[in-house]
Design a protein around this motif. Structure first.
Motif, PDB file in Angstrom:
ATOM      1  N   LEU A  59       0.840  -1.207   0.000  1.00  0.00           N
ATOM      2  CA  LEU A  59       0.000   0.000   0.000  1.00  0.00           C
ATOM      3  C   LEU A  59       0.875   1.256   0.000  1.00  0.00           C
ATOM      4  CD1 LEU A  59      -2.887   1.088   0.024  1.00  0.00           C
ATOM      5  CD2 LEU A  59      -2.820   0.991   2.523  1.00  0.00           C
ATOM      6  N   HIS A  60       1.985   1.181   0.721  1.00  0.00           N
ATOM      7  CA  HIS A  60       2.926   2.303   0.742  1.00  0.00           C
ATOM      8  C   HIS A  60       3.476   2.566  -0.663  1.00  0.00           C
ATOM      9  CE1 HIS A  60       6.785   4.049   2.831  1.00  0.00           C
ATOM     10  NE2 HIS A  60       6.100   4.976   2.212  1.00  0.00           N
ATOM     11  N   THR A  61       3.814   1.505  -1.375  1.00  0.00           N
ATOM     12  CA  THR A  61       4.305   1.664  -2.747  1.00  0.00           C
ATOM     13  C   THR A  61       3.201   2.186  -3.661  1.00  0.00           C
ATOM     14  OG1 THR A  61       5.918  -0.081  -2.416  1.00  0.00           O
ATOM     15  CG2 THR A  61       5.349   0.455  -4.700  1.00  0.00           C
ATOM     16  N   GLU A  63       0.834   4.113  -2.790  1.00  0.00           N
ATOM     17  CA  GLU A  63       0.713   5.538  -2.464  1.00  0.00           C
ATOM     18  C   GLU A  63       1.760   6.351  -3.234  1.00  0.00           C
ATOM     19  OE1 GLU A  63       2.139   6.558   1.372  1.00  0.00           O
ATOM     20  OE2 GLU A  63       1.210   8.533   1.378  1.00  0.00           O
ATOM     21  N   HIS A  64       3.016   5.884  -3.192  1.00  0.00           N
ATOM     22  CA  HIS A  64       4.076   6.625  -3.884  1.00  0.00           C
ATOM     23  C   HIS A  64       3.834   6.674  -5.390  1.00  0.00           C
ATOM     24  CE1 HIS A  64       7.638   7.243  -0.990  1.00  0.00           C
ATOM     25  NE2 HIS A  64       6.645   6.835  -0.227  1.00  0.00           N
ATOM     26  N   LEU A  65       3.442   5.554  -5.975  1.00  0.00           N
ATOM     27  CA  LEU A  65       3.276   5.510  -7.432  1.00  0.00           C
ATOM     28  C   LEU A  65       2.024   6.268  -7.873  1.00  0.00           C
ATOM     29  CD1 LEU A  65       4.244   1.793  -8.176  1.00  0.00           C
ATOM     30  CD2 LEU A  65       5.618   3.846  -8.614  1.00  0.00           C
ATOM     31  N   GLU A 127      13.405  11.446   1.663  1.00  0.00           N
ATOM     32  CA  GLU A 127      12.109  11.753   1.046  1.00  0.00           C
ATOM     33  C   GLU A 127      10.922  11.040   1.680  1.00  0.00           C
ATOM     34  OE1 GLU A 127      13.155  11.995  -3.609  1.00  0.00           O
ATOM     35  OE2 GLU A 127      13.964  10.237  -2.570  1.00  0.00           O
ATOM     36  N   CYS A 128      11.170  10.012   2.456  1.00  0.00           N
ATOM     37  CA  CYS A 128      10.085   9.126   2.897  1.00  0.00           C
ATOM     38  C   CYS A 128      10.254   8.809   4.375  1.00  0.00           C
ATOM     39  CB  CYS A 128      10.130   7.846   2.057  1.00  0.00           C
ATOM     40  SG  CYS A 128       8.925   6.595   2.541  1.00  0.00           S
ATOM     41  N   GLY A 129       9.128   8.599   5.054  1.00  0.00           N
ATOM     42  CA  GLY A 129       9.161   8.324   6.484  1.00  0.00           C
ATOM     43  C   GLY A 129       9.401   6.873   6.851  1.00  0.00           C
ATOM     44  N   ASN A 130       9.403   5.984   5.857  1.00  0.00           N
ATOM     45  CA  ASN A 130       9.664   4.562   6.128  1.00  0.00           C
ATOM     46  C   ASN A 130      10.136   3.930   4.821  1.00  0.00           C
ATOM     47  OD1 ASN A 130       9.836   2.060   7.302  1.00  0.00           O
ATOM     48  ND2 ASN A 130       7.650   1.881   7.794  1.00  0.00           N
ATOM     49  N   ASP A 133      10.176   0.232   3.689  1.00  0.00           N
ATOM     50  CA  ASP A 133       8.921  -0.528   3.725  1.00  0.00           C
ATOM     51  C   ASP A 133       8.157  -0.353   2.412  1.00  0.00           C
ATOM     52  OD1 ASP A 133       6.980  -2.157   4.922  1.00  0.00           O
ATOM     53  OD2 ASP A 133       5.845  -0.419   5.624  1.00  0.00           O
ATOM     54  N   HIS A 134       8.614  -1.041   1.380  1.00  0.00           N
ATOM     55  CA  HIS A 134       7.983  -0.970   0.066  1.00  0.00           C
ATOM     56  C   HIS A 134       7.970  -2.357  -0.571  1.00  0.00           C
ATOM     57  CE1 HIS A 134       7.283   3.312  -0.719  1.00  0.00           C
ATOM     58  NE2 HIS A 134       8.320   3.523   0.068  1.00  0.00           N
ATOM     59  N   ASP A 135       7.008  -2.568  -1.475  1.00  0.00           N
ATOM     60  CA  ASP A 135       6.936  -3.843  -2.195  1.00  0.00           C
ATOM     61  C   ASP A 135       6.352  -3.578  -3.594  1.00  0.00           C
ATOM     62  OD1 ASP A 135       6.445  -6.371  -3.229  1.00  0.00           O
ATOM     63  OD2 ASP A 135       5.839  -7.201  -1.289  1.00  0.00           O
TER      64      ASP A 135
HETATM   65 ZN   LIG Z   1       6.814   6.891   1.832  1.00  0.00          ZN
END
Ligand SMILES: [Zn+2]
Length: 165
Positions: A59-61, A63-65, A127-130, A133-135
């Motif tokens: 979900l984090h990825t 969000e970024h994309l 740039e990111c807070g975590n 934590d990406h997939d």
């Molecule tokens: Zn992020």
């Protein structure tokens, strides 16, 4: 209306989550600012509520994309942010884009996600807070699944609470 006291009315708490059919886009609310601009908020739902949840890293990825790809296909995006229930994202835009147009834009953005094979934007400690934590592969899989299922416009079905509200 009603007798609620301390908590402001929150639109999404009035949606009957058992009556929707994901994946879909839904107009979640509209607000007019004091200066007369209209802001529309859309519910971009990827998974059926209470039947599954997107892993936080995927979900984090997404969000970024989608922060970038939705802006490629929708004018005047204010914000794209993940839902805490992890079944979709919200998108706020200036203006009143028609819902079929939002469906096509979300489809186009999901196709961009599905084929994304470069580094994820904004992934660094600066740039990111975590940033660990990406997939990407899982994010691409959720995009593909939603496209295969077919997106539609979902009407808002309100919870029937009876007279006591
Ligand atoms: Zn992020």
């Amino acid at each position: 209306m009603g007798t609620m006291t301390s908590v402001a009315n929150v639109e999404s708490f009035d949606l009957d989550h058992t009556k929707v059919h994901a994946p879909y886009i839904r107009l979640a609310g509209r607000k007019k600012t004091p200066r007369g601009d209209v802001i529309s908020k859309y519910d971009l739902r990827l998974l059926q509520p209470n039947k599954g949840a997107i892993e936080p890293s995927a979900l984090h990825t997404l969000e970024h994309l989608l922060a970038g790809y939705l802006r490629d296909h929708v004018n005047d995006v204010v914000d794209v942010s993940p839902m805490g229930c992890r079944t979709g994202l919200y998108m706020a835009v200036i203006g009143e884009p028609d819902e079929q147009g939002v469906v096509r834009a979300f489809e186009a953005a999901l196709r961009d996600v599905e084929t994304h094979d470069r580094p994820i934007p904004g992934v660094s400690e600066l740039e990111c807070g975590n940033y660990r934590d990406h997939d990407l592969q899982a994010a691409r899989g959720y995009a593909r699944s939603a496209l295969e299922a077919g997106l539609k416009v979902q009407e808002t079905v309100l919870i029937e609470r009876g007279e006591q509200g």
